[in-house]
Enzyme design. Structure first.
Site, PDB file in Angstrom:
ATOM      1  N   ASP A 303       7.823   1.667  12.727  1.00 37.88           N
ATOM      2  CA  ASP A 303       6.823   0.683  12.792  1.00 37.88           C
ATOM      3  C   ASP A 303       7.085  -0.606  13.715  1.00 37.88           C
ATOM      4  O   ASP A 303       8.366  -0.726  13.282  1.00 37.88           O
ATOM      5  CB  ASP A 303       6.712   0.811  11.537  1.00 37.88           C
ATOM      6  CG  ASP A 303       5.123  -1.190  11.499  1.00 37.88           C
ATOM      7  OD1 ASP A 303       4.387  -0.466  11.708  1.00 37.88           O
ATOM      8  OD2 ASP A 303       5.528  -2.014  10.331  1.00 37.88           O
ATOM      9  N   ASP A 501       7.765  -0.856   6.805  1.00 39.90           N
ATOM     10  CA  ASP A 501       8.101  -1.574   5.859  1.00 39.90           C
ATOM     11  C   ASP A 501       6.339  -2.259   4.922  1.00 39.90           C
ATOM     12  O   ASP A 501       6.655  -3.126   4.439  1.00 39.90           O
ATOM     13  CB  ASP A 501       8.444  -2.966   6.018  1.00 39.90           C
ATOM     14  CG  ASP A 501       7.562  -3.859   6.818  1.00 39.90           C
ATOM     15  OD1 ASP A 501       7.130  -3.246   7.161  1.00 39.90           O
ATOM     16  OD2 ASP A 501       7.067  -4.446   6.921  1.00 39.90           O
ATOM     17  N   ASP A 505       2.253   1.932   5.539  1.00 42.25           N
ATOM     18  CA  ASP A 505       2.872   2.749   6.335  1.00 42.25           C
ATOM     19  C   ASP A 505       2.980   3.646   4.941  1.00 42.25           C
ATOM     20  O   ASP A 505       4.096   4.413   5.384  1.00 42.25           O
ATOM     21  CB  ASP A 505       3.835   2.143   6.571  1.00 42.25           C
ATOM     22  CG  ASP A 505       3.885   1.324   8.141  1.00 42.25           C
ATOM     23  OD1 ASP A 505       3.685   1.554   8.498  1.00 42.25           O
ATOM     24  OD2 ASP A 505       4.666  -0.210   7.885  1.00 42.25           O
TER      25      ASP A 505
END
Length: 605
Positions: A303, A501, A505
């Site tokens: 990410d 995080d 996600d």
């Protein structure tokens, strides 16, 4: 009876029998050795029955056969040595696991139990689990923060080592967030709880540790799965030795040496040791199975916001209108004053930037905010509008940007209008984490073949941030479902590690072979879903975790190959009559100790 408890009978009975044997009381010596063996054999038989009822076929059966066969043919000394070997191995495994888990169990020992709460009638000590959001707490010197919260009075000097591994104290001033589980090293300060105890950071970490300690490694299950084949080979070799020599004692010697303690002990000890070493460096791994999976990773999906970047917008620059309406200081002062009323991440960046420059902020009035788009209101005598281009353009006529000073491509921008006139743009940035380039290079060196950036940001922003980084693909405008699809697609190249995080996600973390969450500032959903949590807010913990996993797996395999190889060699020697049952038992004892000590090397850096 515990793993440590079953060692008592052979530990006492074996030397007693030896003393009786030396005194010439051979029958009494045999009885002592039988008495030393039978409790271990009985415990082993119970364990085997329980395992078979669960549909598990374990390697313990070989140890039970060797003890039983030795007693049947009158080799009671060999049976007692095998009993001591097996019971001692169980004791050694318990000791080794305890040593390996000491870094993780330290978290459990520090669990905050009490809290000092301000009540209408004064301070009152209450159980930590009774704290609810908005409670005002006094954190005294030496206290452990019982819940997550915000400092409202005083300055917090905190020991965060149990949470992050950082050895130096951390300073938190009024308005700063403090996680549960930190120790107050300085003067007392006051904290307003933002979460209940069960929803706080430390409680989540404790749950992860408890889950990790309950895990069983796939390599251990794999060893059990092939136990039938190993036992078949052992019985075939023992039967062949008996058939060709006519001596049952040779078959017993083969069975004694075949006791497969290297597989029973070395694998879990090495993998749990790896978990402990990772915890020492601020990486909480939820189970021994994660160590094995992490060692085999071939692809990584990252990410962007909060993972590859710091996840916190910062003031990067101010571009005034041409001709200017005001100077940079005045523009930032008015914009930040208005943004004090907004919870948006960009608003925090403007306020922090103004504070850093020492600007005095006024209290805004008549504030109106459209979530995610912009905000308007009065600051003193001025009417101020902030937000995206379309939001501001819906309220005033904006000029063509062709004649204006350009801003970096893909950078987040806050457009500012003052008293109905375009005043300029405030450029923000989300900084790349320190050492991100080195981290990606280290992961490549550790065998990662593909690294993919998957983000919900716009394509221009993602491309600008990824420029110069060694990504195989940069995928922007991705939803939570899209990230799951990316993980599934990348799996065709090999096992995939997903790093994120945010709440969005969590599905991808669950879908990946291994999910890694940044637990310091990440969401609770991602931390709970992930297989491992980086407790230190640094990306360099990622290659460190992979390196630890690879070493733990390598040490486990070394122990197994060496131990089983030596056992097979001893079995052949016993079948040829070169080793008696007693000699074979002593040899296997030495092999067991060697492989467990070797497995503990996974603890070392």
């Amino acid at each position: 009876m515990s793993k440590r408890g079953i060692v008592a009978a052979p530990l006492a009975g074996l030397p007693l029998g030896l003393g009786l044997h030396l005194a010439g009381a051979n029958e009494a010596a045999n009885l002592a050795w039988m008495a030393a063996t039978l409790p271990v054999l009985a415990k082993l038989a119970i364990d085997i029955v329980v395992s078979l009822r669960r549909g598990e076929f374990g390697l313990d059966l070989a140890a039970a056969l060797s003890m039983s066969a030795a007693l049947v043919v009158g080799e009671s000394l060999a049976a007692a040595i095998v009993a001591l070997m097996y019971a001692g191995g169980q004791h050694l495994e318990a000791f080794a696991e305890g040593r390996a888990q000491r870094d993780m169990t330290a978290l459990l020992a520090r669990r905050p139990l009490r809290a000092m709460r301000f009540d209408p009638d004064g301070l009152r000590e209450i159980p930590a689990e009774s704290v609810v959001p908005s409670d005002r707490l006094l954190i005294r010197q030496g206290d452990i923060t019982p819940v997550d919260g915000v400092v409202v009075k005083g300055i917090a000097q905190l020991d965060m080592s149990a949470l992050t591994g950082e050895s130096l104290p951390v300073r938190r001033e009024v308005g700063a967030e403090v996680a549960s589980g930190a120790v107050n090293l300085g003067e007392a300060f006051e904290l307003v709880a933002s979460h209940a105890a069960e929803d706080s950071v430390y409680a989540g970490i404790v749950r992860l540790v408890e889950a990790a300690q309950r895990s069983k490694a796939p390599m251990s299950r794999l060893a059990d799965r092939y136990a039938l084949g190993f036992l078949a080979v052992t019985l075939a070799l023992a039967g062949l030795a008996w058939l060709l020599s006519g001596e049952a004692v040779r078959a017993v010697a083969v069975l004694v040496i075949a006791t497969p303690c290297p597989l029973l002990l070395a694998v879990p000890v090495a993998l749990v040791a790896g978990m402990s070493r990772a915890a020492r460096h601020g990486v909480l791994i939820k189970g021994a199975q994660v160590i094995e999976g992490l060692a085999a990773i071939r692809g990584i999906v990252l990410d962007k916001t909060g993972t590859l970047t710091e996840g916190r917008l910062r003031l990067a620059g101010i571009v005034l209108a041409d001709p200017p309406v005001c100077d940079e200081g005045a523009l930032l002062q008015l914009a930040a004053s208005l943004d004090q009323a907004s919870p948006h991440v960009a608003a925090r960046a403007l306020v922090d930037g103004a504070n850093d420059r020492g600007l005095a902020l006024a209290v805004p009035d008549a504030v109106r905010e459209t979530a995610g788009e912009g905000i308007s209101g009065r600051v003193g005598a001025h009417h101020v509008v902030l937000g995206g281009w379309n939001f501001v353009a819906s309220r005033i006529a904006l000029p063509e940007l062709a004649g204006q000073t350009p801003v970096p491509d893909g950078a987040p921008v806050v457009v500012v209008a003052i008293d109905g006139r375009f005043a300029g743009r405030i450029v923000l940035s989300d900084r790349l984490r320190d050492g991100a380039v080195d981290v990606l290079g280290e992961l490549r060196a550790l065998g990662v073949e593909r690294v993919v950036l998957a983000t919900g940001d716009q394509r221009k922003i993602a491309a600008a941030m990824a420029a110069g980084l060694p990504f195989d693909a940069v995928l922007a405008d991705q939803s939570a479902a899209d990230k799951v699809a990316i993980v599934e697609a990348e799996r065709r190249h090999g096992p995939v590690l997903m790093v994120g995080d945010g709440v969005n996600d969590a599905p991808a973390l669950a879908a990946a072979d291994i999910g890694a969450a940044l637990g310091t500032h990440g969401s609770a959903a991602s931390a709970e879903t992930a297989d491992m949590v980086l407790l230190i807010d640094r990306l360099d913990r990622l290659p460190l975790a992979v390196k630890v996993a690879q070493r733990a797996r390598e040490v486990a395999l070394q122990s197994v190959v060496a131990g089983i190889g030596l056992s097979l060699l001893g079995m052949v020697m016993a079948a040829l009559g070169w080793l008696s049952p007693v000699q074979g038992a002593l040899l296997q004892e030495a092999i067991d100790v060697a492989v467990v000590l070797n497995a503990l090397r996974a603890l070392s850096d």
